[in-house]
Write a protein that holds these residues in place. Structure first.
Motif, short mmCIF file in Angstrom:
data_model
loop_
_atom_site.label_atom_id
_atom_site.label_comp_id
_atom_site.label_asym_id
_atom_site.label_seq_id
_atom_site.Cartn_x
_atom_site.Cartn_y
_atom_site.Cartn_z
N TYR A 1 4.18 -5.59 -17.83
CA TYR A 1 4.65 -5.94 -16.50
C TYR A 1 4.13 -4.91 -15.49
O TYR A 1 3.99 -3.74 -15.81
CB TYR A 1 6.17 -5.91 -16.42
CG TYR A 1 6.91 -6.78 -17.40
CD1 TYR A 1 7.22 -6.32 -18.67
CD2 TYR A 1 7.34 -8.05 -17.03
CE1 TYR A 1 7.91 -7.10 -19.57
CE2 TYR A 1 8.06 -8.84 -17.92
CZ TYR A 1 8.34 -8.36 -19.18
OH TYR A 1 9.04 -9.15 -20.05
N CYS A 2 3.92 -5.37 -14.28
CA CYS A 2 3.70 -4.40 -13.21
C CYS A 2 4.91 -4.41 -12.29
O CYS A 2 5.65 -5.39 -12.19
CB CYS A 2 2.43 -4.70 -12.43
SG CYS A 2 2.56 -6.06 -11.26
N ARG B 1 0.79 -1.22 0.00
CA ARG B 1 0.00 0.00 0.00
C ARG B 1 0.83 1.29 0.00
O ARG B 1 0.32 2.35 -0.34
CB ARG B 1 -0.97 0.03 1.17
CG ARG B 1 -0.34 0.08 2.55
CD ARG B 1 -1.42 0.22 3.62
NE ARG B 1 -2.33 -0.91 3.62
CZ ARG B 1 -3.63 -0.83 3.30
NH1 ARG B 1 -4.14 0.35 2.95
NH2 ARG B 1 -4.40 -1.89 3.34
N PHE B 2 2.09 1.21 0.37
CA PHE B 2 2.88 2.43 0.45
C PHE B 2 3.57 2.79 -0.85
O PHE B 2 4.12 3.88 -0.99
CB PHE B 2 3.92 2.32 1.56
CG PHE B 2 3.33 2.17 2.92
CD1 PHE B 2 3.71 1.14 3.76
CD2 PHE B 2 2.36 3.05 3.37
CE1 PHE B 2 3.15 1.00 5.02
CE2 PHE B 2 1.79 2.92 4.62
CZ PHE B 2 2.19 1.88 5.45
N TYR B 3 3.54 1.87 -1.82
CA TYR B 3 4.31 2.07 -3.02
C TYR B 3 3.51 2.75 -4.12
O TYR B 3 2.30 2.53 -4.26
CB TYR B 3 4.83 0.74 -3.57
CG TYR B 3 5.86 0.08 -2.69
CD1 TYR B 3 5.73 -1.24 -2.32
CD2 TYR B 3 6.98 0.78 -2.25
CE1 TYR B 3 6.68 -1.86 -1.52
CE2 TYR B 3 7.93 0.17 -1.45
CZ TYR B 3 7.76 -1.15 -1.09
OH TYR B 3 8.71 -1.76 -0.31
N ILE B 4 4.21 3.54 -4.93
CA ILE B 4 3.68 3.93 -6.22
C ILE B 4 3.80 2.70 -7.11
O ILE B 4 4.89 2.13 -7.25
CB ILE B 4 4.46 5.09 -6.83
CG1 ILE B 4 4.43 6.31 -5.91
CG2 ILE B 4 3.93 5.44 -8.21
CD1 ILE B 4 5.36 7.44 -6.35
N MET B 5 2.69 2.27 -7.69
CA MET B 5 2.70 1.10 -8.56
C MET B 5 2.56 1.53 -10.01
O MET B 5 1.91 2.54 -10.32
CB MET B 5 1.58 0.13 -8.20
CG MET B 5 1.77 -0.54 -6.85
SD MET B 5 3.30 -1.49 -6.71
CE MET B 5 3.06 -2.71 -8.02
N GLY B 6 3.14 0.75 -10.89
CA GLY B 6 3.09 1.11 -12.31
C GLY B 6 2.93 -0.10 -13.21
O GLY B 6 3.19 -1.24 -12.80
N TRP B 7 2.46 0.18 -14.40
CA TRP B 7 2.46 -0.81 -15.48
C TRP B 7 3.51 -0.37 -16.50
O TRP B 7 3.54 0.79 -16.92
CB TRP B 7 1.10 -0.91 -16.14
CG TRP B 7 0.13 -1.75 -15.37
CD1 TRP B 7 -0.82 -1.32 -14.49
CD2 TRP B 7 0.02 -3.17 -15.42
NE1 TRP B 7 -1.50 -2.38 -13.98
CE2 TRP B 7 -1.01 -3.54 -14.53
CE3 TRP B 7 0.69 -4.18 -16.12
CZ2 TRP B 7 -1.40 -4.87 -14.32
CZ3 TRP B 7 0.31 -5.49 -15.91
CH2 TRP B 7 -0.72 -5.83 -15.03
N TYR B 8 4.34 -1.32 -16.86
CA TYR B 8 5.39 -1.12 -17.84
C TYR B 8 5.11 -2.03 -19.03
O TYR B 8 4.41 -3.04 -18.90
CB TYR B 8 6.76 -1.49 -17.25
CG TYR B 8 7.17 -0.72 -16.02
CD1 TYR B 8 6.59 -0.97 -14.78
CD2 TYR B 8 8.16 0.25 -16.09
CE1 TYR B 8 6.98 -0.27 -13.64
CE2 TYR B 8 8.55 0.96 -14.95
CZ TYR B 8 7.96 0.68 -13.75
OH TYR B 8 8.36 1.38 -12.61
N ARG B 9 5.69 -1.71 -20.16
CA ARG B 9 5.59 -2.62 -21.30
C ARG B 9 6.89 -2.62 -22.08
O ARG B 9 7.63 -1.64 -22.07
CB ARG B 9 4.42 -2.24 -22.21
CG ARG B 9 4.59 -0.94 -22.98
CD ARG B 9 3.32 -0.62 -23.77
NE ARG B 9 3.45 0.65 -24.50
CZ ARG B 9 2.44 1.23 -25.14
NH1 ARG B 9 1.23 0.68 -25.15
NH2 ARG B 9 2.65 2.37 -25.77
#
Length: 114
Positions: A94-95, A30-38
């Motif tokens: 990828y996440c 919950r503390f992280y900035i999450m992202g989707w990469y490709r």
């Protein structure tokens, strides 16, 4: 040890939609900035969308208005709704957090083709 498991990819026609999911374990999500990469064939991996813990989002210009990132902190899952897909969207998705962990999941293949 962090684990990232992406799913939801597939073959879709141009203009179609897909929803990707990524289950995260082994870390305080919950503390992280999450992202989707490709990563498209022959190209470097790029960040296409990110989301802060509280829900603020950011998108690459190439996907703005077509992709929507969301997260469920209780389920430790991040999602990517992809609409109006274009052939240029063909890639392995990828996440990871932003900046990314050293570990990566296996990714999920998205192929946009008629």
């Amino acid at each position: 040890q962090v684990q990232l498991v992406e799913s939801g990819g597939g073959l879709v026609q141009p203009g179609g939609s897909l929803r990707l999911s990524c289950a995260v374990s082994g870390t305080i999500f919950r503390f992280y900035i999450m992202g989707w990469y490709r990563q498209a064939p022959g190209q470097q991996r790029e960040l296409v969308a990110s989301i802060l813990s509280g829900g603020t989002t950011n998108y690459a210009d190439s996907v703005k208005g077509r992709f929507t990132i969301s997260r469920d902190n209780d389920k430790k899952t991040v999602y990517l709704q992809m609409n109006s897909l274009e052939p240029e969207g063909t890639a392995v998705y990828y996440c990871n957090k932003k900046p990314p962990f050293n570990e990566w999941g296996q990714g999920t293949q998205v192929t946009v083709s008629s």
